[in-house]
Design a protein around this motif. Structure first.
Motif, PDB file in Angstrom:
ATOM      1  N   ASP A 167      26.800  32.523  27.506  1.00 36.13           N
ATOM      2  CA  ASP A 167      26.989  31.314  28.308  1.00 36.13           C
ATOM      3  C   ASP A 167      28.379  30.753  28.024  1.00 36.13           C
ATOM      4  OD1 ASP A 167      24.486  31.187  29.629  1.00 36.13           O
ATOM      5  OD2 ASP A 167      23.555  30.519  27.771  1.00 36.13           O
ATOM      6  N   SER A 168      29.188  30.685  29.045  1.00 33.19           N
ATOM      7  CA  SER A 168      30.574  30.250  28.897  1.00 33.19           C
ATOM      8  C   SER A 168      30.693  28.740  28.996  1.00 33.19           C
ATOM      9  CB  SER A 168      31.429  30.899  29.995  1.00 33.19           C
ATOM     10  OG  SER A 168      31.392  32.302  29.908  1.00 33.19           O
ATOM     11  N   ASP A 169      31.850  28.230  28.628  1.00 27.40           N
ATOM     12  CA  ASP A 169      32.193  26.841  28.888  1.00 27.40           C
ATOM     13  C   ASP A 169      32.717  26.801  30.318  1.00 27.40           C
ATOM     14  OD1 ASP A 169      33.224  24.316  29.134  1.00 27.40           O
ATOM     15  OD2 ASP A 169      34.332  24.344  27.234  1.00 27.40           O
ATOM     16  N   TRP A 170      31.874  26.392  31.254  1.00 31.47           N
ATOM     17  CA  TRP A 170      32.214  26.471  32.678  1.00 31.47           C
ATOM     18  C   TRP A 170      33.372  25.561  33.037  1.00 31.47           C
ATOM     19  CZ3 TRP A 170      30.060  30.695  33.891  1.00 31.47           C
ATOM     20  CH2 TRP A 170      28.808  31.042  33.374  1.00 31.47           C
ATOM     21  N   TYR A 171      33.695  24.602  32.183  1.00 26.95           N
ATOM     22  CA  TYR A 171      34.768  23.655  32.484  1.00 26.95           C
ATOM     23  C   TYR A 171      36.007  23.883  31.626  1.00 26.95           C
ATOM     24  CZ  TYR A 171      31.043  21.636  35.158  1.00 26.95           C
ATOM     25  OH  TYR A 171      30.036  21.464  36.078  1.00 26.95           O
ATOM     26  N   ASN A 172      36.078  25.058  31.024  1.00 26.17           N
ATOM     27  CA  ASN A 172      37.293  25.454  30.309  1.00 26.17           C
ATOM     28  C   ASN A 172      37.370  26.983  30.293  1.00 26.17           C
ATOM     29  OD1 ASN A 172      39.685  25.118  28.933  1.00 26.17           O
ATOM     30  ND2 ASN A 172      38.717  24.863  26.933  1.00 26.17           N
ATOM     31  N   LEU A 173      37.266  27.570  31.474  1.00 30.35           N
ATOM     32  CA  LEU A 173      37.357  29.023  31.602  1.00 30.35           C
ATOM     33  C   LEU A 173      38.824  29.452  31.491  1.00 30.35           C
ATOM     34  CD1 LEU A 173      34.799  29.355  34.505  1.00 30.35           C
ATOM     35  CD2 LEU A 173      34.497  30.286  32.193  1.00 30.35           C
ATOM     36  N   PRO A 174      39.080  30.618  30.935  1.00 32.41           N
ATOM     37  CA  PRO A 174      40.465  30.969  30.607  1.00 32.41           C
ATOM     38  C   PRO A 174      41.278  31.497  31.789  1.00 32.41           C
ATOM     39  CG  PRO A 174      38.988  32.734  29.949  1.00 32.41           C
ATOM     40  CD  PRO A 174      38.116  31.603  30.431  1.00 32.41           C
ATOM     41  N   GLY A 175      42.566  31.252  31.696  1.00 22.62           N
ATOM     42  CA  GLY A 175      43.540  31.888  32.572  1.00 22.62           C
ATOM     43  C   GLY A 175      44.688  32.355  31.706  1.00 22.62           C
ATOM     44  N   GLN A 176      45.202  33.537  31.981  1.00 21.09           N
ATOM     45  CA  GLN A 176      46.319  34.067  31.187  1.00 21.09           C
ATOM     46  C   GLN A 176      47.627  33.828  31.946  1.00 21.09           C
ATOM     47  OE1 GLN A 176      45.767  37.313  28.507  1.00 21.09           O
ATOM     48  NE2 GLN A 176      44.094  38.155  29.739  1.00 21.09           N
ATOM     49  N   PRO A 177      48.525  32.997  31.397  1.00 21.00           N
ATOM     50  CA  PRO A 177      49.769  32.688  32.108  1.00 21.00           C
ATOM     51  C   PRO A 177      50.682  33.915  32.219  1.00 21.00           C
ATOM     52  CG  PRO A 177      49.325  31.084  30.371  1.00 21.00           C
ATOM     53  CD  PRO A 177      48.399  32.237  30.152  1.00 21.00           C
TER      54      PRO A 177
END
Length: 325
Positions: A167-177
């Protein structure tokens, strides 16, 4: 004593029965793909319309554009991009550092942007990307109220790749810059790692080509080479889809997997609640691992596909499996 022992035996048998029956149903991760990649573009830069959109369309790839409302010119073209299957997401009104905002400002940056986007794009815009990848409690409060998923920046680098069995943190999902100095090999490494982990990762683009097009622009030739590489990987089992589409599938999958089955003679029923807000029309792909079972939703039997996969409507909020369980 005998009564206590009897209750214990029955409880163990019930748990074992539930576990065995739960294993008869498997949700296929990443829309029945090996891994997932999302391409996201920040700030509503003109180069996104001039370069990114046509190059994506040539390859039938869909991406997410997190737009700053105050920079949103050429609105008709952005609407066309939405119509082509690209996602429009909220990136606030003016892209301020959250720590610099008042309580009222936190609300305005999220809610007013959302209202403008909903009105002009005639849709519920329910994904968000934090400016500068920074989160404050106040901004988070409003993001949770109006969105079902948000792209941020987890402090733990191990969380850059989202796995389907947690279960992920749906309000802090990652993005790789993306950075100008990175070559194609770096981005290929991101994809290869996602495939090796059977996980999901997101690319975060700003400028493309010239430095005037946005922060840390990716060289144009690297961008084109990356799209060509991704298109080739797509044919090998990589799911390339907008951020919100992947997040919705994953969140729906986890909700269904966590649903406790209601068991009666020859029947297992799963029911669940749909979060608010949440995209409509999400379809999960499942397999039944035990032969002789039949699958129903809302009283209608589902037909299995040629590859043994059922399409399950998440909006239905229930799933029934019948047979010799």
């Amino acid at each position: 004593m005998r009564t206590t022992a009897h209750i214990l035996v029955v409880s163990v048998l019930c748990v074992a029965c539930c576990s065995a029956q739960t294993r008869a149903l498997t949700v296929l991760p990443w829309n029945d793909h090996r891994a997932a990649v999302s391409l996201t573009f920040d700030d509503a830069r003109p180069v996104h319309l001039l370069v990114a959109r046509p190059e994506l369309n040539k390859r039938h790839l869909h991406a997410s554009f997190f737009v700053i409302v105050s920079k949103l010119t050429r609105l008709d073209e952005w609407k066309q991009a939405q119509g082509e299957g690209h996602e429009i997401g909220n990136h606030t009104i003016t892209h301020e550092h959250p720590a610099a905002l008042t309580e009222e400002g936190e609300e305005v940056q999220v809610e007013d942007a959302r209202n403008f986007l909903d009105s002009n794009f005639h849709a519920n815009i329910i994904t968000f990307a934090y400016p500068y990848m920074e989160v404050s409690p106040g901004v988070l409060f409003w993001v949770k109220k109006y969105n079902f998923a948000a792209r941020g920046w987890p402090q733990d680098q191990n969380l850059l790749y989202v796995k389907s069995d947690v279960d992920s943190d749906w309000y802090n999902l990652p993005g790789q810059p993306v950075f100008t100095k990175y070559g194609l090999d770096v981005y290929q490494g991101w994809v290869e790692k996602a495939l090796s982990l059977n996980a999901w990762t997101s690319f975060q683009f700003h400028g493309i080509g010239d430095a005037s097009t946005g922060w840390e622009p990716i060289p144009a030739d690297t961008f084109i080479a990356l799209l060509n590489y991704l298109k080739a990987e797509q044919a090998k089992g990589l799911w390339i889809a907008p951020f919100g589409e992947v997040a919705a599938y994953l969140r729906a999958q986890r909700i269904l997997e966590n649903a406790a089955p209601q068991i009666s003679s020859g029947e297992q029923k799963l029911t669940w609640d749909v979060p608010t807000p949440f995209p409509s029309g999400v379809v999960l792909k499942i397999k039944i691992t035990q032969s002789g079972l039949r699958v129903y939703q809302n009283g209608r039997e589902l037909r299995v596909g040629k590859t043994g996969v059922y399409s399950v409507a998440f909006d239905a909020r229930e799933l029934v499996v019948r047979g010799a369980l």
